[in-house]
Design an enzyme around this catalytic site. Structure first.
Site, mmCIF file in Angstrom:
data_model
loop_
_atom_site.group_PDB
_atom_site.id
_atom_site.type_symbol
_atom_site.label_atom_id
_atom_site.label_comp_id
_atom_site.label_asym_id
_atom_site.label_seq_id
_atom_site.Cartn_x
_atom_site.Cartn_y
_atom_site.Cartn_z
ATOM 1 N N ASP A 43 11.540 50.452 -11.614
ATOM 2 C CA ASP A 43 12.242 50.606 -10.285
ATOM 3 C C ASP A 43 12.110 51.943 -9.477
ATOM 4 O O ASP A 43 12.396 52.336 -8.551
ATOM 5 C CB ASP A 43 13.463 49.873 -9.913
ATOM 6 C CG ASP A 43 14.153 50.366 -10.727
ATOM 7 O OD1 ASP A 43 14.043 51.596 -11.519
ATOM 8 O OD2 ASP A 43 15.501 50.147 -10.761
ATOM 9 N N ASP A 64 12.812 49.201 -18.881
ATOM 10 C CA ASP A 64 13.693 50.250 -18.489
ATOM 11 C C ASP A 64 15.066 49.700 -18.977
ATOM 12 O O ASP A 64 15.271 48.281 -18.861
ATOM 13 C CB ASP A 64 13.842 51.081 -17.383
ATOM 14 C CG ASP A 64 14.650 52.180 -17.080
ATOM 15 O OD1 ASP A 64 15.044 52.485 -18.498
ATOM 16 O OD2 ASP A 64 15.088 52.898 -16.380
ATOM 17 N N ASP A 124 8.187 55.670 -12.636
ATOM 18 C CA ASP A 124 7.733 54.305 -13.281
ATOM 19 C C ASP A 124 6.334 54.154 -12.560
ATOM 20 O O ASP A 124 5.574 53.302 -12.954
ATOM 21 C CB ASP A 124 8.577 53.179 -13.063
ATOM 22 C CG ASP A 124 9.739 53.223 -13.921
ATOM 23 O OD1 ASP A 124 9.864 54.012 -15.091
ATOM 24 O OD2 ASP A 124 10.836 52.990 -13.400
ATOM 25 N N ASN A 157 -21.663 14.867 -5.583
ATOM 26 C CA ASN A 157 -21.189 16.117 -5.838
ATOM 27 C C ASN A 157 -19.822 16.358 -5.059
ATOM 28 O O ASN A 157 -18.837 16.967 -5.448
ATOM 29 C CB ASN A 157 -22.156 17.380 -5.854
ATOM 30 C CG ASN A 157 -21.880 18.690 -6.155
ATOM 31 O OD1 ASN A 157 -21.082 18.726 -7.308
ATOM 32 N ND2 ASN A 157 -21.817 19.627 -5.513
#
Length: 949
Positions: free
Chosen positions: A691, A407, A695, A784
């Site tokens: 925010d 925005d 949104d 391993n």
């Protein structure tokens, strides 16, 4: 409260007309439409009269089209027809509103009035989803076999890894699910409704109920501060001003009125006789008929996808694909090895134990720990930059993100209005204009707004001394959305000593929208002659043109006018007649601007350098958005507005969205569709910074949802990342950390898969030629284990500068090609070791098994440890690029332990023997050859595929 009398309830002609409409609908769609199906019948009927156009390529769902058509139909209908549509009043009822019995029936039928109709998964479902992953299944199966074979240490390690992986994923998804539940609570508030009571004589009662109990057909009354409990068709209104910021994201307000009929061309959110669920009353009062509740409201179409589980991203899909490949390879190779071992030893237990050890060696057991440690390290680093990471996987998405939608207000700008200039009607700075604009804002008491604060701040900080204490307020004509201006009546204080000023009498000072101020002006102050002259048509056009040019530059423009009031006009008291706003003198205009942040341009440049394109998605005007974007360096060659997007077809919509950098006047739904278009048609990884409640849709749909600590609670709930400071520089740093995290994770995945597959293939080849096991199960598991311990430092490794400059994406073809190119090089070194031990030392008989085991153990461990340095960089390892010190220390430590182990008592217990010095000389030559050949293969691979990791 005065009860409104509705003509439709007392006029037989209107009743017959409305009933005929209903009967036609019933006949068309069946008798059940009188009840729950009636609204659907209306949708179908209205759809034939006014077929809803599916804009932006038909992306609007059928449910959305129903909601749109329903609200447009009600906005265009008379009150009596609206009542008939929602069946608010029974024919035998003489009062307006629903009866308590009917309201209870409708509540049972439609359910609670909440905007989301979504069934959230239970905790055990989330736990099962977290556990049921092929990688976890592999480790659990190996754990079970290890415990059966009494290999408790290795089984315990794998079980702990599974527990960590499942726990992290479960708590992340459980938190996300709980956040969605909060949306149904933020609208919880008491509502005043009008109900019919009484069996014989029905009367109207005003009762207060919870918002969840409101049903379609209720008549509600509202005043300042109230939230609308559903979509409402206004019945009465008085100076009603509504804030729709929860839907639009813009702080401006909208005037609503009941006494108007709208048409289909009006944008939905600009309908003046419809109020939407979740919006609030700023001032004024009124009554309205609830026409939609719960999942049938406009808000429900906005938040319809919130709370639903997101599909796995490309990285998660890639890891899952790797897991399936490993399962297939493991089943094939382990089965063959077990069969060969059984034919050699005729001992099924030993053969199975060796097969389990091979399967364990083939599995990258540290993958969940490496991934989660890398993500946690990135989250901690971002926290130091005042950036809180709620969803760890969002860090990887930030590394792959190539588009950031944001925005304008508060992100690129400071989110506060500052005054720019005070100009007369010829565009020249004039202190007199500022003086009276200041007095208007100083004495204004109703509906204070940021513009007034900006004027006061400008005067106080610029050294002006207008001394408002010498003035006294008489009255005020407050702002309303019809006049769009505010006036104050002031006079010089009787105690003032300065009687020579030209402002000794009473004055009315007006400030407001330029067009509305000019309407009440008949004179204009002449800058040179110092007198007021009649406002000519030429002056009027010139001032409007000047205001239009300033608006196109992104400035907000207000006009200022003045009128001297004779004492007898006001009668020495308050001025109540609004017609006093006439025959005024136009003084000039004042301009305002929401300035861009100083850091925005630098941050956007940093993002652009990293291959992240910025797109502005805002509800503000296009001209203002273009102005701000030019200030911060965003290209504005391709721009579009929300209403224009609605007119595009499917292909044109996606093409325009992909090309445009500024998209203004967008609704929340349009923001969502823009994000989805970029993800699907554009194949982008999209971040969204927002925010507001408006949104939330886009935040939930974006690959990376970003909000701020000062944002709406709903926005923060659905965001993956929360900024404690609304600064894009934090995001630029987060993008780099995301790419480092992604890069280190890819290092481990590629290195471990290549090393493990190469090692198992070497074991398979050695098994075919040797009369004994190349390594015992215990030696293989120890090798391993040491190798896995050495990889813990990978999250602390650094990345090359070139790698973090561009977005990184998971490619499903990349890993198989990487294995095909680099796997044979590793196996070639193991085979060279096998041949060296066979021919140089003659270690091919069972009598030489201990020597072979010791030598093969050391070579395999060093190979798996050093291979990381080959894969971690495109450059020559140890010469052109050196790993971070934690990785170097880890490599040295594990290598030293592996070399020393055959010489220690522990090695003797594991049936190892001392190795001759000549063998270590061979290893030096072997690894020099490996790094030389590996570097040649690396350069060819990069030349062919243009990438490495």
């Amino acid at each position: 409260m005065e009860t409104r009398k509705f003509p439709s309830l007392n006029n037989n002609n209107n009743l017959e007309s409305s009933n005929s409409v209903r009967e036609n609908l019933v006949n068309k769609h069946g008798p059940n439409t009188r009840r729950s199906g009636f609204k659907d019948s209306v949708f179908a009927f209205l759809g034939r009269l006014m077929p809803g156009k599916k804009h932006d390529g038909g992306t609007r769902s059928e449910e959305e089209e129903k909601v749109y058509s329903w609200l447009y139909a009600l906005a265009q209908s008379e009150d009596d027809l609206v009542f008939e549509y929602v069946r608010s009043t029974e024919r035998v009822c003489i009062c307006a509103g629903l009866s308590f019995t009917e309201a209870e029936r409708r509540l049972r039928e439609s359910g609670p009035n909440v905007p989301l109709d979504y069934t959230f998964p239970r905790w055990w479902q989330l736990l099962w989803n977290a556990f049921f992953h092929p990688f976890n299944i592999i480790l659990v199966v190996l754990t079970a076999f290890s415990f059966v074979s009494r290999d408790y240490p290795n089984g315990s390690i794998m079980l702990i890894l599974v527990f960590i992986s499942v726990s992290l994923r479960f708590f992340q998804e459980f938190s996300s699910s709980k956040a969605a539940m909060k949306l149904s609570e933020f609208l919880k508030c008491p509502v005043k409704v009008q109900r019919c009571a009484g069996r014989v004589v029905q009367t109207e009662l005003i009762v207060q109920i919870d918002q969840r109990e409101v049903v379609s057909g209720d008549i509600v009354s509202f005043g300042p501060g109230d939230l609308f409990p559903g979509d409402v068709r206004l019945l009465t209104s008085k100076d009603l001003i509504v804030s729709q910021s929860s839907l639009t994201g813009e702080s401006g307000t909208t005037e609503k009125t009941a006494h108007i009929k709208e048409d289909r061309t009006t944008p939905l959110l600009e309908l003046r006789n419809i109020c939407f669920m979740g919006t609030s009353v700023v001032s004024g009062s009124g009554t309205g008929l609830v026409v939609s509740t719960g999942s049938k409201t406009y808000m429900s179409t906005i938040f319809s996808t919130i709370g639903q589980q997101k599909p796995p991203n490309a990285f998660e899909k890639g890891v899952r694909h790797v897991s399936y490949v490993l399962i297939c390879v493991m089943l094939v190779l382990v089965t063959i090895i077990v069969v060969f071992e059984y034919f050699e030893s005729h001992n099924l237990t030993e053969s199975l134990l060796f097969g389990i050890s091979v399967a364990s060696a083939l599995t990258p057991q540290m993958l969940p720990l490496i991934v989660n440690t890398s993500l946690a390290k990135g989250a901690l680093a971002m926290a130091r930059d005042r950036c809180i990471v709620k969803n760890l996987s969002a860090i990887q998405n930030m590394g792959t993100m190539d588009i950031l939608c944001m925005d304008k207000t508060g992100t690129l700008t400071m989110d506060r209005v500052i005054m720019i200039d005070h100009l007369d009607s010829w565009g020249l700075p004039k202190e007199r204009v500022l003086c009276f604009a200041f007095l208007n804002s100083y004495f204004k008491t109703e509906l204070k707004n940021p513009v007034d604060d900006a004027i006061l701040a400008y005067v106080y900080t610029s050294g002006y001394r207008f001394e408002p204490s010498k003035w006294r307020k008489i009255d005020e004509i407050p702002f309303d959305f019809t006049r769009r201006r505010v006036s104050v009546i002031i006079e010089k204080d009787s105690n003032a000593k300065d009687r020579n000023h030209d402002c000794l009498d009473r004055f009315m000072v007006t400030k407001g929208a330029l067009e509305e101020v000019l309407k009440i002006c008949c004179f204009v102050e002449h800058v040179n002659k110092g007198v007021s002259l009649p406002l000519s048509l030429e002056d009027h056009q010139r001032i409007l043109h000047m205001g239009e040019e300033l608006s196109n530059d992104g400035l907000r423009v207000l006009g200022v006018a003045l009128r001297r009031i004779k004492t007898e006009t006001s009668g020495g008291g308050a001025v109540k007649d609004e017609t006093v706003e006439s025959n005024m003198v136009f003084l000039g205009l004042v301009t305002f601007f929401d300035p861009p942040k100083d850091s925005a341009k630098q941050a956007l440049w940093r993002l652009a350098e990293k291959g992240v394109k910025a797109k502005v998605l805002t509800g503000d005007s296009l001209s203002l958005s273009i102005k701000v974007c030019k200030e911060v360096g965003i290209r504005t060659t391709h721009v579009i507005t929300g209403p224009d997007l609605e007119l595009l077809d499917h292909a044109a919509f996606h093409e325009t969205v992909n090309r445009a950098t500024v998209l203004a006047r967008l609704t929340p739904t349009q923001k969502l569709r823009v994000v989805q278009s970029l993800q699907t048609a554009g194949d982008h990884i999209v971040g969204f910074l927002g925010d507001g409640i408006n949104d939330s849709l886009a935040l939930d749909a974006a690959d990376v949802g970003i909000s701020v600590d000062s944002g709406a609670s709903v926005a923060k709930d659905f965001a993956d990342i929360i900024l404690l400071e609304k600064d894009l520089n934090v995001l630029a740093a987060g993008v780099q950390r995301g790419r480092v995290t992604y890069g280190n994770t890819m290092k481990y995945i590629k290195m471990s898969v290549v090393a493990n597959i190469g090692s198992v293939l070497s074991l398979f080849i050695a098994t075919l030629f040797l009369p004994f096991e190349p390594l015992t199960p215990r030696q293989l598991l120890t090798q391993n284990f040491l190798y896995n311990v050495g990889q813990i430092a990978i999250p602390w490794d650094k990345m090359e500068e070139g790698y973090v400059k561009i977005p990184q994406r998971w490619s499903p073809k990349d890993l198989p090609l990487f294995i095909l190119w680099n796997g044979p090089v590793c196996s070639l070194c193991d085979i060279a070791t096998l041949l060296f031990l066979w021919f140089y030392y003659g270690a091919y008989s069972p009598l030489d098994a201990k020597f072979f085991h010791s030598a093969w153990f050391v070579e395999g461990l060093l190979m798996q440890t050093l291979i990381f340095h080959m894969f971690r960089t495109e450059k020559i390892p140890f010469i052109q690029d050196v790993a971070s010190w934690p990785v170097i220390c880890s490599t040295v430590l594990v290598s030293a332990v592996g070399i020393a182990l055959p010489f220690t008592p522990i090695g003797k217990v594991m049936k190892m023997i001392d190795l001759p010095l000549s063998y270590f000389g061979f290893l030096v030559v072997l690894f020099l050859g490996y790094f030389s050949l590996g570097q040649v293969v690396k350069r060819i691979y990069i030349l062919v595929y243009k990438r490495w990791l």
